[in-house]
Write a protein that holds these residues in place. Structure first.
Motif, PDB file in Angstrom:
ATOM      1  N   ASP A 134       0.831  -1.206   0.000  1.00 43.31           N
ATOM      2  CA  ASP A 134       0.000   0.000   0.000  1.00 43.31           C
ATOM      3  C   ASP A 134       0.865   1.255   0.000  1.00 43.31           C
ATOM      4  OD1 ASP A 134      -1.836   1.997   0.271  1.00 43.31           O
ATOM      5  OD2 ASP A 134      -2.681   1.297   2.173  1.00 43.31           O
ATOM      6  N   THR A 135       1.094   1.788  -1.173  1.00 38.94           N
ATOM      7  CA  THR A 135       1.780   3.082  -1.305  1.00 38.94           C
ATOM      8  C   THR A 135       0.788   4.212  -1.572  1.00 38.94           C
ATOM      9  OG1 THR A 135       2.153   2.668  -3.662  1.00 38.94           O
ATOM     10  CG2 THR A 135       3.902   2.000  -2.150  1.00 38.94           C
ATOM     11  N   GLU A 136      -0.499   3.875  -1.641  1.00 34.95           N
ATOM     12  CA  GLU A 136      -1.545   4.865  -1.913  1.00 34.95           C
ATOM     13  C   GLU A 136      -1.806   5.755  -0.700  1.00 34.95           C
ATOM     14  OE1 GLU A 136      -6.407   4.995  -2.658  1.00 34.95           O
ATOM     15  OE2 GLU A 136      -5.330   3.076  -2.660  1.00 34.95           O
ATOM     16  N   HIS A 137      -1.939   5.153   0.478  1.00 37.23           N
ATOM     17  CA  HIS A 137      -2.244   5.907   1.687  1.00 37.23           C
ATOM     18  C   HIS A 137      -0.938   6.391   2.313  1.00 37.23           C
ATOM     19  CE1 HIS A 137      -5.833   3.292   1.148  1.00 37.23           C
ATOM     20  NE2 HIS A 137      -6.441   4.433   1.436  1.00 37.23           N
ATOM     21  N   ALA A 138      -0.674   7.686   2.181  1.00 37.99           N
ATOM     22  CA  ALA A 138       0.611   8.231   2.630  1.00 37.99           C
ATOM     23  C   ALA A 138       0.481   9.664   3.133  1.00 37.99           C
ATOM     24  CB  ALA A 138       1.627   8.164   1.493  1.00 37.99           C
ATOM     25  N   THR A 139      -0.707  10.019   3.671  1.00 43.38           N
ATOM     26  CA  THR A 139      -0.944  11.375   4.167  1.00 43.38           C
ATOM     27  C   THR A 139      -0.949  11.377   5.685  1.00 43.38           C
ATOM     28  OG1 THR A 139      -2.296  11.907   2.234  1.00 43.38           O
ATOM     29  CG2 THR A 139      -2.530  13.331   4.153  1.00 43.38           C
ATOM     30  N   TYR A 140      -0.159  12.255   6.276  1.00 39.97           N
ATOM     31  CA  TYR A 140      -0.140  12.392   7.735  1.00 39.97           C
ATOM     32  C   TYR A 140       0.048  13.865   8.077  1.00 39.97           C
ATOM     33  CZ  TYR A 140       0.958  11.665  12.653  1.00 39.97           C
ATOM     34  OH  TYR A 140       0.933  11.701  14.043  1.00 39.97           O
ATOM     35  N   ASP A 141      -1.034  14.510   8.458  1.00 36.21           N
ATOM     36  CA  ASP A 141      -1.009  15.905   8.879  1.00 36.21           C
ATOM     37  C   ASP A 141      -0.852  15.921  10.404  1.00 36.21           C
ATOM     38  OD1 ASP A 141      -1.687  18.458   9.839  1.00 36.21           O
ATOM     39  OD2 ASP A 141      -3.063  18.831   8.188  1.00 36.21           O
ATOM     40  N   PRO A 142       0.287  16.372  10.935  1.00 33.37           N
ATOM     41  CA  PRO A 142       0.507  16.337  12.380  1.00 33.37           C
ATOM     42  C   PRO A 142      -0.548  17.089  13.187  1.00 33.37           C
ATOM     43  CG  PRO A 142       2.570  16.737  11.234  1.00 33.37           C
ATOM     44  CD  PRO A 142       1.471  16.851  10.207  1.00 33.37           C
ATOM     45  N   VAL A 143      -1.032  18.206  12.664  1.00 35.81           N
ATOM     46  CA  VAL A 143      -2.043  18.984  13.388  1.00 35.81           C
ATOM     47  C   VAL A 143      -3.329  18.175  13.536  1.00 35.81           C
ATOM     48  CG1 VAL A 143      -3.487  21.044  13.335  1.00 35.81           C
ATOM     49  CG2 VAL A 143      -1.073  21.195  12.687  1.00 35.81           C
ATOM     50  N   GLN A 144      -3.755  17.542  12.456  1.00 36.32           N
ATOM     51  CA  GLN A 144      -4.983  16.759  12.504  1.00 36.32           C
ATOM     52  C   GLN A 144      -4.803  15.491  13.340  1.00 36.32           C
ATOM     53  OE1 GLN A 144      -7.722  17.889  11.586  1.00 36.32           O
ATOM     54  NE2 GLN A 144      -7.293  19.471  10.077  1.00 36.32           N
ATOM     55  N   ALA A 145      -3.634  14.874  13.252  1.00 35.08           N
ATOM     56  CA  ALA A 145      -3.383  13.665  14.049  1.00 35.08           C
ATOM     57  C   ALA A 145      -3.394  13.994  15.539  1.00 35.08           C
ATOM     58  CB  ALA A 145      -2.049  13.050  13.649  1.00 35.08           C
ATOM     59  N   ASN A 146      -2.824  15.136  15.905  1.00 30.37           N
ATOM     60  CA  ASN A 146      -2.838  15.545  17.301  1.00 30.37           C
ATOM     61  C   ASN A 146      -4.248  15.840  17.772  1.00 30.37           C
ATOM     62  OD1 ASN A 146      -2.709  18.151  19.295  1.00 30.37           O
ATOM     63  ND2 ASN A 146      -1.055  16.707  19.739  1.00 30.37           N
ATOM     64  N   ARG A 147      -5.052  16.454  16.915  1.00 25.73           N
ATOM     65  CA  ARG A 147      -6.440  16.746  17.290  1.00 25.73           C
ATOM     66  C   ARG A 147      -7.243  15.456  17.467  1.00 25.73           C
ATOM     67  NH1 ARG A 147      -9.830  21.850  15.338  1.00 25.73           N
ATOM     68  NH2 ARG A 147      -8.071  22.675  16.482  1.00 25.73           N
ATOM     69  N   TYR A 148      -7.010  14.486  16.606  1.00 28.95           N
ATOM     70  CA  TYR A 148      -7.651  13.167  16.754  1.00 28.95           C
ATOM     71  C   TYR A 148      -7.374  12.605  18.143  1.00 28.95           C
ATOM     72  CZ  TYR A 148      -6.401   8.138  16.646  1.00 28.95           C
ATOM     73  OH  TYR A 148      -6.149   6.819  16.971  1.00 28.95           O
ATOM     74  N   TRP A 149      -6.108  12.642  18.579  1.00 24.47           N
ATOM     75  CA  TRP A 149      -5.752  12.098  19.881  1.00 24.47           C
ATOM     76  C   TRP A 149      -6.383  12.908  21.014  1.00 24.47           C
ATOM     77  CZ3 TRP A 149      -2.058  14.923  22.983  1.00 24.47           C
ATOM     78  CH2 TRP A 149      -1.873  14.345  24.250  1.00 24.47           C
ATOM     79  N   ARG A 150      -6.424  14.242  20.876  1.00 23.35           N
ATOM     80  CA  ARG A 150      -7.020  15.074  21.919  1.00 23.35           C
ATOM     81  C   ARG A 150      -8.519  14.805  22.052  1.00 23.35           C
ATOM     82  NH1 ARG A 150      -6.868  20.460  21.013  1.00 23.35           N
ATOM     83  NH2 ARG A 150      -5.848  20.468  18.998  1.00 23.35           N
ATOM     84  N   VAL A 151      -9.203  14.648  20.917  1.00 24.70           N
ATOM     85  CA  VAL A 151     -10.633  14.323  20.979  1.00 24.70           C
ATOM     86  C   VAL A 151     -10.830  12.948  21.611  1.00 24.70           C
ATOM     87  CG1 VAL A 151     -12.686  13.817  19.596  1.00 24.70           C
ATOM     88  CG2 VAL A 151     -11.286  15.822  19.055  1.00 24.70           C
ATOM     89  N   LEU A 152     -10.013  11.968  21.210  1.00 21.77           N
ATOM     90  CA  LEU A 152     -10.080  10.638  21.831  1.00 21.77           C
ATOM     91  C   LEU A 152      -9.940  10.746  23.346  1.00 21.77           C
ATOM     92  CD1 LEU A 152      -7.939   8.030  19.827  1.00 21.77           C
ATOM     93  CD2 LEU A 152     -10.403   7.961  20.261  1.00 21.77           C
ATOM     94  N   SER A 153      -8.965  11.530  23.798  1.00 24.08           N
ATOM     95  CA  SER A 153      -8.696  11.655  25.229  1.00 24.08           C
ATOM     96  C   SER A 153      -9.866  12.302  25.957  1.00 24.08           C
ATOM     97  CB  SER A 153      -7.428  12.485  25.449  1.00 24.08           C
ATOM     98  OG  SER A 153      -6.306  11.847  24.887  1.00 24.08           O
ATOM     99  N   GLN A 154     -10.478  13.302  25.347  1.00 20.40           N
ATOM    100  CA  GLN A 154     -11.619  13.968  25.967  1.00 20.40           C
ATOM    101  C   GLN A 154     -12.830  13.044  26.047  1.00 20.40           C
ATOM    102  OE1 GLN A 154     -11.940  17.461  23.504  1.00 20.40           O
ATOM    103  NE2 GLN A 154     -10.450  18.613  24.697  1.00 20.40           N
ATOM    104  N   VAL A 155     -13.075  12.305  24.965  1.00 25.10           N
ATOM    105  CA  VAL A 155     -14.190  11.353  24.980  1.00 25.10           C
ATOM    106  C   VAL A 155     -13.932  10.262  26.005  1.00 25.10           C
ATOM    107  CG1 VAL A 155     -15.469   9.638  23.652  1.00 25.10           C
ATOM    108  CG2 VAL A 155     -14.839  11.811  22.582  1.00 25.10           C
ATOM    109  N   ALA A 156     -12.693   9.781  26.070  1.00 25.49           N
ATOM    110  CA  ALA A 156     -12.353   8.735  27.039  1.00 25.49           C
ATOM    111  C   ALA A 156     -12.629   9.189  28.464  1.00 25.49           C
ATOM    112  CB  ALA A 156     -10.888   8.343  26.887  1.00 25.49           C
ATOM    113  N   SER A 157     -12.322  10.442  28.757  1.00 26.90           N
ATOM    114  CA  SER A 157     -12.564  10.968  30.091  1.00 26.90           C
ATOM    115  C   SER A 157     -14.052  10.983  30.428  1.00 26.90           C
ATOM    116  CB  SER A 157     -11.987  12.388  30.203  1.00 26.90           C
ATOM    117  OG  SER A 157     -12.200  12.923  31.484  1.00 26.90           O
TER     118      SER A 157
END
Length: 320
Positions: A134-157
């Motif tokens: 799989d060389t098709e999926h190769a996008t990683y935006d650090p800002v969006q990845a960090n926001r994903y984790w922050r939302v996960l953490s808030q929902v987990a709480s």
């Protein structure tokens, strides 16, 4: 920091699709190297102060004890062993193929021989393509990845707070890499016979009657983030019961119904945390009443099971 910041699927779809496959690579290693637990509780990830973790695994299969962590602050994958050795590499700038190769190389360097049984995506459109191709999926935006984790953490709480109100058997609050959601499940002891044709994953996940609560980031079938809940098996009349807040609704899925509260509707609430807790509680009470659970006996106000330790009035229970 804002509770439940905006995270529209359209803005980070490409990063999400890549990250979902990264997570499945690591998740399948977790599946291969961990001790099996009831209802597949050994498979999901847990949250950390910087991202997500597999938790320690290995040893029982002859491998060293090792852990794989996603660090969404420094944006690296960290593979570490119990003897203190550690290998890490950046998440950005990688395809799924290069990520998979880097993970397997790191494991080999640490002396870990575990490999995924099926090194390809699970229940995704490209499930027939090996990770290594799989060389098709190769996008990683650090800002969006960090926001994903922050939302996960808030929902987990919020899910942890909700979990405190039930004294029966419950799952941890955990992040499922195959469906890319975070969930918490309450169980009754009622056994649920499964049809012979039911696949092994479903049979084990739903061997007991459950009411489950969670959050997902959206996909092609529901293209926006949302909180959800469901009862399985679904008791008769469930969608006739009201949900809170008023913007929540029952989604007809043909054979069953899903309680849904859109993330953006929560963001419009004055008290976002209270809105989510009210939603989960209303979905729980609807399912539990219809299924005949003893709500009073299973209640655990404030995480306390002993009535003698519960606070009176506005005071706090104090252990001396």
């Amino acid at each position: 920091m804002e509770l439940f910041p905006p995270i529209p699927l359209a803005e980070w779809r490409d990063t999400k699709e890549t990250l979902h496959r990264f997570a499945q690579v690591v998740g399948k290693i977790r599946l291969a190297a961990s001790v099996r637990r009831n209802h597949w509780w050994n498979v999901p990830f847990r949250l950390t102060g910087r991202g997500t973790t597999t938790s320690p695994m290995g040893q029982v299969d002859g491998n060293p004890i090792f852990t794989i962590d996603f660090d969404f602050v420094a944006h690296r994958l960290v593979v570490s062993s119990l003897d203190g050795r550690e290998i890490s590499f950046p998440l950005a700038g990688r395809s799924v193929a290069s990520f998979y190769d880097a993970v397997m190389e790191a494991l080999a360097t640490l002396g870990v021989r575990t490999r995924p049984a099926l090194a390809r995506p699970f229940d995704l459109p490209d499930s027939g393509r090996p990770f290594g191709d799989d060389t098709e999926h190769a996008t990683y935006d650090p800002v969006q990845a960090n926001r994903y984790w922050r939302v996960l953490s808030q929902v987990a709480s919020v899910l942890e707070e909700f979990a405190a109100g039930y004294s029966g058997k419950v799952s941890p609050v955990h992040h499922f890499w195959h469906t890319f959601d975070i969930a918490h499940t309450r169980f009754s002891e009622r056994h649920v016979p499964q049809p012979a044709r039911t696949d092994p994953v479903t049979r084990e996940a739903y061997s007991r009657e459950v009411i489950s609560f969670g959050f997902w980031f959206g996909d092609d079938t529901f293209p926006e983030p949302a909180f959800y809940a469901y009862t399985a098996p679904e008791p008769a009349g469930l969608p006739d019961d009201p949900l809170e807040p008023a913007t929540a609704h029952w989604l007809d899925r043909g054979a069953s119904h899903l309680a849904v509260l859109r993330y953006d509707d929560v963001r419009a609430e004055t008290d976002r945390r209270a809105a989510v807790l009210a939603f989960y509680e209303s979905a729980y009470r609807a399912g539990a009443r219809r299924a005949g659970w003893d709500l009073e006996a299973l209640a655990c106000p404030g995480g306390v099971t002993d009535p003698g330790l519960r606070p009176h009035g506005h005071g706090d229970a104090v252990a001396g």
